[in-house]
Scaffold this active site. Structure first.
Site: not given
Ligand code: DQA
Length: 146
Positions: A11-12, A19, A24, A75, A78, A99, A101, A108
């Site tokens: 998501p996102n 964003r 990011y 990735n 959240a 995995e 990020h 964080r």
């Molecule tokens: C993320 C880190 C997560 O905590 C966050 O919710 C994201 C992006 C990252 O790529 O740094 O949506 O996965």
């Protein structure tokens, strides 16, 4: 035919570029996909690069990858911090998952320090911005080469 890896985004991540660029970075997910494509070609792999905002869709894609892919870079956004369903899906498939990020989740908020995916992943890369995708893919290709 080149072996296929799935690169799955939660998501996102469709909002990358606009964003929270201080966290990011400025690259869009399309930019990142193009970089992944370049690396995959040099390593002799095919990629299937996807993004969804829905937890169940990620579960479906993990199952699909279990049949169609030799490895997965994930990735989870959240959902990585919360989703037992993602952990169970990875447990159910016999394909290595790296995995990743963009941000350093350990530097964080405390709720980001937990990963439901990490215990069932081959390993985790975080904190290198868009380069996390390159590093995760390299690690995944090294696993899949052997
Ligand atoms: C993320 C880190 C997560 O905590 C966050 O919710 C994201 C992006 C990252 O790529 O740094 O949506 O996965």
């Amino acid at each position: 035919m080149a072996p296929k890896v799935f690169i799955l985004n939660g998501p996102n991540l469709n909002a990358l570029g606009k964003r929270e660029p201080g966290i990011y970075g400025g690259k869009t997910l399309k930019d990142i996909e193009a970089d992944c494509q370049t690396l995959a070609e040099t390593r002799g792999y095919e990629i299937d690069f996807r993004q969804t905002n829905h937890e169940g869709v990620l579960v479906d894609w993990l199952h699909e990858a279990g049949d169609a892919a030799v490895g997965i870079a994930l990735n989870p956004g959240a959902y990585g911090h919360t989703s037992i369903a993602l952990q169970d899906a990875i447990r159910a498939i016999g394909v290595p998952v790296v995995e990743l990020h963009l941000s350093n989740i350990h530097a964080r908020e405390a709720f980001r320090h937990v990963s439901m995916v990490a215990p069932v992943a081959a390993g985790m890369i975080c904190g290198f911005g868009a380069n996390s995708y390159q590093l995760a893919l390299r690690a995944l290709f090294d696993i899949c080469d052997n």
